[in-house]
Design an enzyme around this catalytic site. Structure first.
Site, PDB file in Angstrom:
ATOM      1  N   VAL A   1       0.868  -1.170   0.000  1.00 51.80           N
ATOM      2  CA  VAL A   1       0.000   0.000   0.000  1.00 51.80           C
ATOM      3  C   VAL A   1       0.906   1.222   0.000  1.00 51.80           C
ATOM      4  O   VAL A   1       1.800   1.324   0.840  1.00 51.80           O
ATOM      5  CB  VAL A   1      -0.913   0.035   1.240  1.00 51.80           C
ATOM      6  N   SER A   2       0.702   2.138  -0.930  1.00 52.98           N
ATOM      7  CA  SER A   2       1.540   3.333  -1.000  1.00 52.98           C
ATOM      8  C   SER A   2       1.412   4.168   0.262  1.00 52.98           C
ATOM      9  O   SER A   2       0.383   4.149   0.942  1.00 52.98           O
ATOM     10  CB  SER A   2       1.157   4.194  -2.208  1.00 52.98           C
ATOM     11  N   GLN A   3       2.473   4.929   0.564  1.00 54.17           N
ATOM     12  CA  GLN A   3       2.429   5.815   1.721  1.00 54.17           C
ATOM     13  C   GLN A   3       1.340   6.869   1.524  1.00 54.17           C
ATOM     14  O   GLN A   3       1.000   7.234   0.405  1.00 54.17           O
ATOM     15  CB  GLN A   3       3.780   6.469   1.978  1.00 54.17           C
TER      16      GLN A   3
END
Length: 237
Positions: A81-83
């Site tokens: 999951v991207s930041q």
């Protein structure tokens, strides 16, 4: 468009994240900020059950404890999951409207999918990994998001049967802008996609203007690869 507000124990951390990592760093779309303030921690926490199963196979899950921090979170199948900041930059750049029909490439845990469902009328999300797609679909349904369809397939080809789309968001790096995805944008619509080699990419905002792409660089980034006919091959990454 769905509005889901779920009680959780991370409200303070979530507000700090929005103020310090998003608003202070230039995110201006108030609807995006409000959606991330509502949903981020409680949604990621709700997805931990699936991630913890993968953890038994060696995945480091200590990073999952505090999803308000600004770094990618591993979710299994070699995906992340991207930041929060990169997610916010992406959503901010798309200028999403409540009436929009959106295509997401790379469902992952379903976190960004949920945010899109908060902000838009209809969301179609394509995920290459069937276990991730099933987990995300179940989580989204459990949380009451009924305006999302999750499809297992080659995201680099898009979803032509449901085109055109008012916005497209790609959560995996491509060697170049995939032609099928650009063609599935309606005229005047936007796509955000990371483009570049494995070591580092550029997050690009692509407008469809008079049938041609206009490209703006948003930020440097590093994503997992977009595998498929219009992306990378699994052996080249």
């Amino acid at each position: 468009m769905a509005t889901q507000i779920h009680p959780d124990g991370y409200a303070g951390e979530r507000q700090i994240m929005v103020a310090s990592q998003l608003r202070r760093r230039g995110i201006r779309d108030q609807r995006v900020l409000e959606a991330m303030a509502r949903d981020e921690d409680c949604f990621v926490v709700m997805t931990l059950a699936g991630a913890m199963t993968v953890a038994k196979q060696g995945l480091i899950v200590t990073e999952l404890i505090d999803p308000s921090e600004d770094h990618p979170i591993p979710i299994g199948e070699g995906q992340t999951v991207s930041q929060p900041y990169i997610v916010a930059v992406t959503l901010d750049a798309l200028s999403l409207q409540p009436s929009f029909k959106v295509l997401e490439i790379g469902t992952g845990s379903g976190y960004q999918t949920a945010l899109l469902a908060e902000l838009c009328r209809e969301v179609y999300s394509v995920e290459r990994h069937a276990p991730l797609a099933r987990n995300a679909e179940a989580t989204l349904a459990r949380l009451g998001y009924n305006n999302v369809s999750v499809i297992v397939g080659d995201g680099s080809q898009g979803l032509p049967a449901m085109a055109p789309f008012d916005a497209i968001v790609v959560s995996a790096a491509a060697p170049q802008i995939p032609t099928p995805l650009f063609e599935q944008l309606r005229e005047g619509a936007r796509m955000v996609i990371p483009v570049g080699p494995p070591q580092a990419q550029e997050l690009q905002l692509v407008w469809k203007q008079d049938g041609r792409p206009t490209v703006q660089s948003l930020d440097g980034c590093r994503f997992v690869p977009l595998i498929g006919g219009q992306g990378y091959s699994s052996s080249s990454w």
